[in-house]
Design a protein around this motif. Structure first.
Motif, PDB file in Angstrom:
ATOM      1  N   HIS A 219       0.767  -1.339  -0.059  1.00 18.25           N
ATOM      2  CA  HIS A 219      -0.008   0.040   0.204  1.00 18.25           C
ATOM      3  C   HIS A 219       0.649   1.240  -0.079  1.00 18.25           C
ATOM      4  O   HIS A 219       0.457   2.125  -0.823  1.00 18.25           O
ATOM      5  CB  HIS A 219      -0.880  -0.021   1.240  1.00 18.25           C
ATOM      6  N   ASP A 220       1.854   1.435   0.976  1.00 20.86           N
ATOM      7  CA  ASP A 220       2.582   2.702   1.066  1.00 20.86           C
ATOM      8  C   ASP A 220       3.479   2.748  -0.327  1.00 20.86           C
ATOM      9  O   ASP A 220       3.625   4.006  -0.936  1.00 20.86           O
ATOM     10  CB  ASP A 220       3.656   2.487   2.141  1.00 20.86           C
ATOM     11  N   GLY A 221       4.034   1.647  -0.830  1.00 23.10           N
ATOM     12  CA  GLY A 221       4.811   1.728  -2.183  1.00 23.10           C
ATOM     13  C   GLY A 221       3.972   2.123  -3.110  1.00 23.10           C
ATOM     14  O   GLY A 221       4.543   2.965  -4.091  1.00 23.10           O
ATOM     15  N   ARG A 222       2.851   1.716  -3.356  1.00 30.62           N
ATOM     16  CA  ARG A 222       1.844   2.287  -4.426  1.00 30.62           C
ATOM     17  C   ARG A 222       1.659   3.546  -4.304  1.00 30.62           C
ATOM     18  O   ARG A 222       1.863   4.181  -5.335  1.00 30.62           O
ATOM     19  CB  ARG A 222       0.528   1.489  -4.022  1.00 30.62           C
ATOM     20  N   HIS A 223       1.459   4.374  -3.236  1.00 32.61           N
ATOM     21  CA  HIS A 223       1.284   5.711  -3.112  1.00 32.61           C
ATOM     22  C   HIS A 223       2.829   6.343  -3.543  1.00 32.61           C
ATOM     23  O   HIS A 223       2.752   7.291  -4.186  1.00 32.61           O
ATOM     24  CB  HIS A 223       0.947   6.280  -1.625  1.00 32.61           C
ATOM     25  N   LEU A 224       3.724   5.951  -3.050  1.00 32.49           N
ATOM     26  CA  LEU A 224       5.057   6.535  -3.136  1.00 32.49           C
ATOM     27  C   LEU A 224       5.313   6.526  -4.768  1.00 32.49           C
ATOM     28  O   LEU A 224       5.954   7.517  -5.017  1.00 32.49           O
ATOM     29  CB  LEU A 224       6.189   5.512  -2.377  1.00 32.49           C
ATOM     30  N   LEU A 225       4.968   5.265  -5.376  1.00 31.87           N
ATOM     31  CA  LEU A 225       4.993   5.426  -6.658  1.00 31.87           C
ATOM     32  C   LEU A 225       4.119   6.277  -7.698  1.00 31.87           C
ATOM     33  O   LEU A 225       4.140   6.409  -8.928  1.00 31.87           O
ATOM     34  CB  LEU A 225       5.124   4.089  -7.456  1.00 31.87           C
ATOM     35  N   GLY A 226       2.896   6.708  -6.898  1.00 39.98           N
ATOM     36  CA  GLY A 226       2.097   7.387  -7.668  1.00 39.98           C
ATOM     37  C   GLY A 226       0.891   6.852  -8.132  1.00 39.98           C
ATOM     38  O   GLY A 226       0.090   7.269  -8.770  1.00 39.98           O
ATOM     39  N   PHE A 227       0.729   5.503  -7.598  1.00 41.55           N
ATOM     40  CA  PHE A 227      -0.439   4.794  -8.045  1.00 41.55           C
ATOM     41  C   PHE A 227      -1.715   5.225  -7.220  1.00 41.55           C
ATOM     42  O   PHE A 227      -1.775   4.800  -6.029  1.00 41.55           O
ATOM     43  CB  PHE A 227      -0.272   2.898  -8.114  1.00 41.55           C
ATOM     44  N   PRO A 228      -2.846   5.415  -7.738  1.00 40.15           N
ATOM     45  CA  PRO A 228      -3.965   5.717  -6.925  1.00 40.15           C
ATOM     46  C   PRO A 228      -4.745   4.251  -6.464  1.00 40.15           C
ATOM     47  O   PRO A 228      -4.727   3.513  -7.128  1.00 40.15           O
ATOM     48  CB  PRO A 228      -4.862   6.550  -7.525  1.00 40.15           C
ATOM     49  N   CYS A 229      -5.064   4.420  -5.081  1.00 43.43           N
ATOM     50  CA  CYS A 229      -5.674   3.016  -4.686  1.00 43.43           C
ATOM     51  C   CYS A 229      -7.032   3.306  -4.101  1.00 43.43           C
ATOM     52  O   CYS A 229      -7.483   2.285  -3.733  1.00 43.43           O
ATOM     53  CB  CYS A 229      -4.873   1.982  -3.963  1.00 43.43           C
ATOM     54  N   HIS A 230      -7.334   4.353  -3.735  1.00 42.46           N
ATOM     55  CA  HIS A 230      -8.699   4.504  -2.795  1.00 42.46           C
ATOM     56  C   HIS A 230      -9.451   5.832  -3.653  1.00 42.46           C
ATOM     57  O   HIS A 230      -8.891   6.747  -4.043  1.00 42.46           O
ATOM     58  CB  HIS A 230      -8.678   4.841  -1.542  1.00 42.46           C
TER      59      HIS A 230
END
Length: 70
Positions: free
Chosen positions: A59-70
Motif C-alpha cells: 500500500h505505501d509503495g503504491r502511493h510512493l510510486l504515484g498509483f492511486p488506490c482509493h
C-alpha cells in the motif's frame, strides 16, 4: 604490486558478449514487471489472490510510486 583488475601485459579486460547478458536482462525485466504488477495493479478487480493481503503489503509503495488506490 599489480592491480587485480589489470591483466598481465597491460591489456584491458574483454567486454562481456551480449548473448551472456541477455538471459539475465530478460530475467531482471520479468522480475521488474512482476513487482510492478503487484505494486500497481493487484488491487482486487483483476487480482490473482482473493484477499487484500497483497494490497495492504504494498500500500505505501503504491502511493510512493504515484498509483492511486482509493
Amino acid at each position: 604490486m599489480s592491480h587485480p583488475a589489470i591483466v598481465s601485459g597491460g591489456s584491458a579486460a574483454a567486454p562481456v558478449p551480449l548473448h551472456e547478458i541477455l538471459p539475465w536482462a530478460i530475467f531482471v525485466g520479468l522480475l521488474f514487471v512482476l513487482a510492478l504488477y503487484f505494486v500497481g495493479v493487484e488491487e482486487g478487480a483483476v487480482s490473482i489472490f482473493n484477499s487484500s493481503y497483497v494490497h495492504e503489503f504494498v500500500h505505501d509503495g503504491r502511493h510512493l510510486l504515484g498509483f492511486p488506490c482509493h
